[in-house]
Design a protein around this motif. Structure first.
Motif, PDB file in Angstrom:
ATOM      1  N   ALA A  19       0.853  -0.913  -0.168  1.00 18.30           N
ATOM      2  CA  ALA A  19       0.271  -0.352   0.034  1.00 18.30           C
ATOM      3  C   ALA A  19       1.013   1.649   0.035  1.00 18.30           C
ATOM      4  CB  ALA A  19      -0.951  -0.006   1.248  1.00 18.30           C
ATOM      5  N   ARG A  22       2.433   1.981  -3.652  1.00 19.98           N
ATOM      6  CA  ARG A  22       0.679   2.616  -4.737  1.00 19.98           C
ATOM      7  C   ARG A  22       0.500   3.743  -4.274  1.00 19.98           C
ATOM      8  NH1 ARG A  22      -1.706  -2.254  -2.270  1.00 19.98           N
ATOM      9  NH2 ARG A  22      -3.341  -1.290  -1.731  1.00 19.98           N
ATOM     10  N   ASP A  23       0.714   3.923  -2.903  1.00 22.56           N
ATOM     11  CA  ASP A  23       0.293   5.189  -2.513  1.00 22.56           C
ATOM     12  C   ASP A  23       1.054   6.460  -3.108  1.00 22.56           C
ATOM     13  OD1 ASP A  23      -2.338   4.749  -1.719  1.00 22.56           O
ATOM     14  OD2 ASP A  23      -2.096   4.257   0.524  1.00 22.56           O
ATOM     15  N   ALA A  28      -0.935   7.257  -8.512  1.00 19.57           N
ATOM     16  CA  ALA A  28      -1.378   7.893  -7.586  1.00 19.57           C
ATOM     17  C   ALA A  28      -1.751   8.952  -7.539  1.00 19.57           C
ATOM     18  CB  ALA A  28      -1.326   7.031  -6.006  1.00 19.57           C
ATOM     19  N   GLN A  29      -0.605   9.752  -7.893  1.00 17.26           N
ATOM     20  CA  GLN A  29      -0.429  11.069  -8.015  1.00 17.26           C
ATOM     21  C   GLN A  29      -1.210  11.970  -9.269  1.00 17.26           C
ATOM     22  OE1 GLN A  29       3.748  12.873  -7.701  1.00 17.26           O
ATOM     23  NE2 GLN A  29       3.906  11.664  -6.513  1.00 17.26           N
ATOM     24  N   ARG A  32      -4.982  11.635  -8.381  1.00 23.39           N
ATOM     25  CA  ARG A  32      -5.429  12.475  -7.103  1.00 23.39           C
ATOM     26  C   ARG A  32      -6.084  13.972  -8.035  1.00 23.39           C
ATOM     27  NH1 ARG A  32      -2.558   9.959  -3.823  1.00 23.39           N
ATOM     28  NH2 ARG A  32      -0.250  10.432  -3.922  1.00 23.39           N
TER      29      ARG A  32
END
Length: 674
Positions: A19, A22-23, A28-29, A32
């Motif tokens: 995780a 991934r984050d 992920a950016q 977002r």
């Protein structure tokens, strides 16, 4: 541990990246950013991918905006037209690829170059920009401008990167060949472009062996009559004849570094196909298409960020070199490896990854298999804590290779196996930090790439082998072939089978979850008893056997519609014993036991149709300079083509490399009657 590769394939997730990985990822950016700036949210990679191919214009505009592309003139539209190949991207936009490579922190590392010919060299972005500024001015003094062809017979060294960026900053068109190529192979490529400038060096060292290329350089000078200037780049112990010295081109100057704005579709470089089935195709790629594709792939899929370091062995003849240079687009450093990557031993690349603090480590499947077979434990013997992603490309990776890499690195490192090609200068299918890693399979189609498997009637199939196709355009599809004025060769190469649909030439199976297996080139696919089989399916099974170091399979069809003859060539593992050139059933290769073992493995893991009619021992499997097996040329030799002529077309160092296969065909009465 294996995955069934034929019919009713099993699909198993090996692991999901942690995780925290991934984050923190660029992907992920991006998600977002899409939610904040576009009001879009996606539950998983499947829905993200579906949007990226359904809403092509919105997706590629988001890539443009997220990575802050600089345009000197704004585009009038993202995509004009929908029917391939007659589409245009970002019409009206003017930009320059090189400008995006050199817009980063001048104090950050841009290039770290290793060499077996001279000492190591490190350049910051500021130092690289200064060298490009000087070389750009030097090329301009020689009359180089937009549309001129600048070609390089140079190794993977900083001067090559500098010359490339300097040339394309002027709007000139680049092409390169590695000095390991002989003069004929280079002339087959460069001769199609009518080049204006030729950069050369006199030789290099491969491991501890000096390699003199001065005779090849002389042949190039004689064979390229359109060249106005030959620039000699000093490297190694061999002097080279040239009319302009690199020191003169790169001399101090007050001329500022500027970038000539060019249209989005202005040619950036020409890549060449391998030439295994004829003259190498001169594939023209554009500034804008490569810029957007490499921002997407290296940023979102490879997770490159400013300050990172990418280590991936390549030569200047492989499209991976162009991708390696695009590391600079992200403010990351390219690690250049020049020479023998396995010198002085198999552990050399692992040591280099430790020493350079590589963030992304690119490996070939063969290197993974060799490291595993040698019992190496790289993460135990080296500090590889800087590695966030391991990339694998060039040919299929076995399921055992997947497991070995995961055992070494764990869930905190993304294993990204991809497949694409020179044609699009990128990956068509690959993974990312947000994708599951499937055992023995590629995670899925790249963002913005509407990839599928088609049957002969043009219908998409799942869990069946089919032709790898791309149903909607992507920016890095070629502008065309150089010299193909009416586009007929280009259309024949990619759009002949399914009008308006790109046929890539690979044989693929997509699973219901989107993962896929590349089963080999479709022109080398085996049609056995009416069932089409992928060549890589053989290799996944055979090359995991302890007695086999390498292999190649050929199917000689029966003109009357019979099953034909299936021949498996094997290179025994060290110590297995063999007499190359003979059938295994008659050689000293402990034939009965080993042939039974191979046949049983193929029958069990695949189908009875995979059991070959002959298993023949050879001394080596011929490969292209980029490591791909020469399946089609071997088949053509066994059908009566001249082995020396085909070896030259395929750029083999040994002109007699294919004669072993012709001799086998003659000995077994397989050559067609004349």
């Amino acid at each position: 541990m294996t995955v069934p590769a034929h019919g009713g394939a099993a699909h198993e997730v090996l692991y999901r990246p942690a995780a925290v990985v991934r984050d923190a990822s660029v992907m992920a950016q991006f998600l977002r950013w899409l939610e904040r700036e576009r009001g879009l949210s996606f539950a998983d990679t499947a829905t993200l991918h579906a949007w990226s191919v359904r809403e092509l214009e919105a997706f590629w505009q988001s890539v443009w905006d997220f990575f802050e592309v600089r345009a000197h003139a704004a585009p009038r539209a993202v995509l004009s037209g929908q029917a391939m190949p007659g589409v245009s991207w970002f019409e009206g936009a003017e930009l320059n690829y090189a400008e995006h490579c050199l817009r980063h922190d001048p104090g950050s590392l841009a290039i770290f170059a290793t060499s077996q010919t001279r000492g190591e060299i490190a350049l910051t972005f500021g130092e690289l920009a200064e060298q490009v500024r000087r070389a750009r001015a030097g090329l301009r003094r020689l009359g180089v401008g937009p549309g001129d062809r600048v070609v390089a017979y140079l190794p993977n060294i900083p001067e090559t990167v500098v010359a490339f960026l300097a040339a394309v900053s002027l709007g000139a068109i680049w092409a390169s060949c590695a000095p390991e190529f002989g003069a004929r192979a280079v002339l087959d490529r460069f001769g199609q472009l009518d080049p204006d400038i030729l950069l050369v060096t006199g030789g290099y060292r491969f491991g501890d062996k000096p390699v003199d290329k001065t005779e090849d350089v002389a042949a190039l000078r004689a064979g390229l009559p359109t060249v106005r200037h030959v620039i000699g780049v000093p490297y190694g112990e061999f002097d080279v004849e040239a009319d302009v010295a690199w020191a003169e081109v790169a001399a101090p100057t007050e001329e500022p570094l500027t970038f000539t704005p060019v249209p989005f579709a202005h040619p950036l470089f020409v890549l060449f196909s391998s030439g295994t089935t004829g003259a190498p195709k001169p594939i023209v790629h554009g500034h804008g298409g490569i810029l957007l594709e490499h921002l997407k792939t290296l940023g979102l899929h490879w997770d490159l960020r400013a300050g990172d370091r990418l280590l991936w062995f390549t030569t200047t003849a492989w499209r991976m070199w162009n991708t390696l240079v695009s590391t600079l687009l992200h403010g990351a450093a390219a690690v250049l490896i020049e020479g023998n990557p396995l010198y002085p031993d198999l552990d050399a690349q692992w040591r280099l990854a430790d020493r350079t603090r590589a963030s992304l480590l690119g490996l070939s499947p063969g290197f993974v298999t060799a490291s595993r077979a040698a019992g190496l434990t790289p993460t135990a013997t080296h500090d590889l804590s800087s590695v966030r992603q391991v990339g694998v490309a060039g040919s299929p990776l076995t399921a055992e290779g997947f497991v070995w890499i995961h055992d070494q690195f764990g869930d905190d490192v993304v294993l990204n196996v991809g497949s694409g090609g020179t044609d699009v200068c990128s990956a068509i299918v690959q993974g990312s930090p947000l994708h599951d890693v499937w055992l023995g399979e590629i995670s899925g189609a790249s963002l913005g790439v509407d990839a599928a498997a088609f049957d002969a009637d043009g219908a998409a199939v799942v869990d069946e082998l089919g032709e790898l196709v791309i149903r909607r355009p992507m920016p890095s599809m070629p502008l065309g072939f150089w010299g193909d004025a009416d586009g007929s060769r280009f259309r024949e190469a990619y759009f002949d089978m399914y009008p308006g649909i790109w046929r890539h030439g690979d044989w693929v199976r997509f699973g219901p979850g989107g993962s896929c297996v590349i089963a080999g080139r479709s022109d080398a696919t085996l049609n056995r008893g009416g069932v089409r089989l992928g060549t890589s399916e053989f290799y996944r099974v055979v090359e995991e056997l302890p007695d086999v170091a390498d292999s190649l399979v050929v199917h000689l069809e029966d003109a009357d519609g019979g099953p034909g003859v299936l021949v498996l060539f094997v290179v025994p593992a060290p110590g297995a014993g063999n007499r190359p050139g003979e059938s295994a059933v008659r050689s000293g290769w402990d034939h009965e036991q080993r042939v039974r073992r191979i046949n049983a493995a193929l029958r069990s893991a695949l189908t009875p149709r995979h059991v070959p009619d002959h298993i023949a021992v050879v001394s080596a499997i011929p490969r292209t300079k980029t490591g791909k097996k020469l399946e089609v040329p071997v088949k053509r030799v066994m059908q009566g083509s001249d082995p020396v002529e085909l070896a030259a077309l395929s750029s083999l160092d040994d002109p007699h490399a294919l004669e072993e296969f012709a001799a086998f065909a003659r000995a077994h009465g397989l050559l067609p009657e004349r």
